[in-house]
Design a protein around this motif. Structure first.
Motif, PDB file in Angstrom:
ATOM      1  N   LEU A  34       9.297   3.758  31.755  1.00  0.00           N
ATOM      2  CA  LEU A  34       9.799   5.114  31.593  1.00  0.00           C
ATOM      3  C   LEU A  34      11.284   5.153  31.928  1.00  0.00           C
ATOM      4  N   ALA A  35      12.043   5.828  31.079  1.00  0.00           N
ATOM      5  CA  ALA A  35      13.459   6.063  31.331  1.00  0.00           C
ATOM      6  C   ALA A  35      13.608   7.475  31.884  1.00  0.00           C
ATOM      7  N   PHE A  36      14.367   7.600  32.959  1.00  0.00           N
ATOM      8  CA  PHE A  36      14.629   8.885  33.596  1.00  0.00           C
ATOM      9  C   PHE A  36      16.106   9.186  33.414  1.00  0.00           C
ATOM     10  N   GLN A  37      16.406  10.191  32.602  1.00  0.00           N
ATOM     11  CA  GLN A  37      17.789  10.552  32.309  1.00  0.00           C
ATOM     12  C   GLN A  37      18.153  11.783  33.130  1.00  0.00           C
TER      13      GLN A  37
ATOM     14  N   ALA B  44      24.976  11.342  39.228  1.00  0.00           N
ATOM     15  CA  ALA B  44      24.665  10.186  40.075  1.00  0.00           C
ATOM     16  C   ALA B  44      23.810  10.599  41.268  1.00  0.00           C
ATOM     17  N   LEU B  45      24.109  11.751  41.875  1.00  0.00           N
ATOM     18  CA  LEU B  45      23.300  12.242  42.990  1.00  0.00           C
ATOM     19  C   LEU B  45      21.874  12.550  42.552  1.00  0.00           C
ATOM     20  N   LEU B  46      21.730  13.189  41.392  1.00  0.00           N
ATOM     21  CA  LEU B  46      20.396  13.496  40.878  1.00  0.00           C
ATOM     22  C   LEU B  46      19.634  12.212  40.580  1.00  0.00           C
ATOM     23  N   ASP B  47      20.314  11.236  40.016  1.00  0.00           N
ATOM     24  CA  ASP B  47      19.697   9.938  39.754  1.00  0.00           C
ATOM     25  C   ASP B  47      19.218   9.299  41.061  1.00  0.00           C
ATOM     26  N   GLU B  48      20.011   9.410  42.098  1.00  0.00           N
ATOM     27  CA  GLU B  48      19.632   8.866  43.414  1.00  0.00           C
ATOM     28  C   GLU B  48      18.378   9.560  43.943  1.00  0.00           C
TER      29      GLU B  48
ATOM     30  N   ALA C  55      13.744  -1.411  36.747  1.00  0.00           N
ATOM     31  CA  ALA C  55      14.204  -2.401  35.770  1.00  0.00           C
ATOM     32  C   ALA C  55      15.717  -2.330  35.572  1.00  0.00           C
ATOM     33  N   SER C  56      16.286  -1.108  35.603  1.00  0.00           N
ATOM     34  CA  SER C  56      17.732  -0.954  35.446  1.00  0.00           C
ATOM     35  C   SER C  56      18.160   0.442  35.858  1.00  0.00           C
ATOM     36  N   ASN C  57      19.472   0.581  36.099  1.00  0.00           N
ATOM     37  CA  ASN C  57      20.049   1.851  36.511  1.00  0.00           C
ATOM     38  C   ASN C  57      21.525   1.826  36.137  1.00  0.00           C
ATOM     39  N   TYR C  58      21.990   2.857  35.422  1.00  0.00           N
ATOM     40  CA  TYR C  58      23.376   2.822  34.954  1.00  0.00           C
ATOM     41  C   TYR C  58      23.854   4.186  34.489  1.00  0.00           C
ATOM     42  N   ASN C  59      25.182   4.313  34.393  1.00  0.00           N
ATOM     43  CA  ASN C  59      25.815   5.495  33.820  1.00  0.00           C
ATOM     44  C   ASN C  59      25.472   5.508  32.330  1.00  0.00           C
ATOM     45  N   PHE C  60      24.961   6.628  31.856  1.00  0.00           N
ATOM     46  CA  PHE C  60      24.507   6.729  30.471  1.00  0.00           C
ATOM     47  C   PHE C  60      25.015   8.031  29.864  1.00  0.00           C
ATOM     48  N   THR C  61      26.286   8.355  30.162  1.00  0.00           N
ATOM     49  CA  THR C  61      26.866   9.605  29.679  1.00  0.00           C
ATOM     50  C   THR C  61      26.711   9.702  28.169  1.00  0.00           C
ATOM     51  N   ASP C  62      26.256  10.857  27.723  1.00  0.00           N
ATOM     52  CA  ASP C  62      26.009  11.095  26.304  1.00  0.00           C
ATOM     53  C   ASP C  62      27.331  11.444  25.627  1.00  0.00           C
TER      54      ASP C  62
ATOM     55  N   THR D 133      27.131  14.487  22.912  1.00  0.00           N
ATOM     56  CA  THR D 133      27.109  15.869  23.412  1.00  0.00           C
ATOM     57  C   THR D 133      28.096  16.091  24.549  1.00  0.00           C
ATOM     58  N   LYS D 134      28.703  15.013  25.033  1.00  0.00           N
ATOM     59  CA  LYS D 134      29.650  15.061  26.143  1.00  0.00           C
ATOM     60  C   LYS D 134      29.001  15.619  27.409  1.00  0.00           C
ATOM     61  N   ARG D 135      27.746  15.215  27.648  1.00  0.00           N
ATOM     62  CA  ARG D 135      27.030  15.609  28.864  1.00  0.00           C
ATOM     63  C   ARG D 135      26.903  14.395  29.776  1.00  0.00           C
ATOM     64  N   TYR D 136      27.224  14.615  31.051  1.00  0.00           N
ATOM     65  CA  TYR D 136      27.117  13.538  32.030  1.00  0.00           C
ATOM     66  C   TYR D 136      25.658  13.244  32.327  1.00  0.00           C
ATOM     67  N   ARG D 137      25.317  11.955  32.390  1.00  0.00           N
ATOM     68  CA  ARG D 137      23.963  11.575  32.761  1.00  0.00           C
ATOM     69  C   ARG D 137      23.949  10.143  33.280  1.00  0.00           C
ATOM     70  N   TYR D 138      22.975   9.898  34.114  1.00  0.00           N
ATOM     71  CA  TYR D 138      22.639   8.554  34.574  1.00  0.00           C
ATOM     72  C   TYR D 138      21.241   8.267  34.097  1.00  0.00           C
ATOM     73  N   GLN D 139      20.933   6.996  33.926  1.00  0.00           N
ATOM     74  CA  GLN D 139      19.584   6.627  33.509  1.00  0.00           C
ATOM     75  C   GLN D 139      19.058   5.507  34.399  1.00  0.00           C
ATOM     76  N   CYS D 140      17.829   5.678  34.872  1.00  0.00           N
ATOM     77  CA  CYS D 140      17.129   4.591  35.547  1.00  0.00           C
ATOM     78  C   CYS D 140      15.839   4.344  34.771  1.00  0.00           C
ATOM     79  N   VAL D 141      15.459   3.090  34.692  1.00  0.00           N
ATOM     80  CA  VAL D 141      14.263   2.690  33.959  1.00  0.00           C
ATOM     81  C   VAL D 141      13.317   2.016  34.941  1.00  0.00           C
ATOM     82  N   TYR D 142      12.082   2.505  34.969  1.00  0.00           N
ATOM     83  CA  TYR D 142      11.052   1.954  35.851  1.00  0.00           C
ATOM     84  C   TYR D 142       9.895   1.412  35.033  1.00  0.00           C
ATOM     85  N   ASP D 143       9.366   0.278  35.483  1.00  0.00           N
ATOM     86  CA  ASP D 143       8.086  -0.216  35.011  1.00  0.00           C
ATOM     87  C   ASP D 143       7.047   0.266  36.017  1.00  0.00           C
ATOM     88  N   ILE D 144       6.030   0.933  35.512  1.00  0.00           N
ATOM     89  CA  ILE D 144       4.993   1.510  36.377  1.00  0.00           C
ATOM     90  C   ILE D 144       3.671   0.834  36.035  1.00  0.00           C
TER      91      ILE D 144
END
Length: 118
Positions: free
Chosen positions: A56-59, A69-73, A94-101, A104-115
């Motif tokens: 699952l990717a969490f944006q 970044a705080l919300l991602d944390e 699995a990974s975590n990184y800046n994924f600004t769109d 749409t010019k919206r700031y976002r971070y993405q973390c990916v988890y294997d569950i």
């Protein structure tokens, strides 16, 4: 469906809406884009020896890169604790990184988890 378990868990424990897709804006529920928002996306599934794995990717969206970044944390901290649920056998970041769109010019971070679950 394990996605719904994770969705409900995060909605109960996070102070931002958690959705399975970006909301339509404007709409009755979202007249404007929320200040903070987490979108969950299923990106892969597999099964070995009756053990299921979903990726699952969490944006995490916010009005600034810092707030994203705080919300991602916060999401990662909650995901560390999700193993307390009976339905979850284990997790792996699995990974975590800046994924600004940039579209749409919206700031976002993405973390990916294997569950892992049965």
């Amino acid at each position: 469906m394990i996605d719904v378990t994770v969705l409900n868990y995060l909605n109960e424990n996070l102070d931002a809406p958690v959705l399975m897709e970006l909301p339509e804006v404007p709409s009755e529920d979202y007249p404007t884009f929320p200040e903070k928002l987490v979108v969950i996306e299923r990106i892969a599934t597999s099964r070995t020896n009756h053990v299921n794995v979903v990726s699952l990717a969490f944006q995490s969206y916010a009005d600034s890169l810092y707030e994203a970044a705080l919300l991602d944390e916060q999401v990662r901290s909650l995901m560390d604790d999700i193993v307390a649920l009976d339905e979850i056998g284990g997790i792996r970041l699995a990974s975590n990184y800046n994924f600004t769109d940039t579209r749409t010019k919206r700031y976002r971070y993405q973390c990916v988890y294997d569950i892992y679950f049965v």
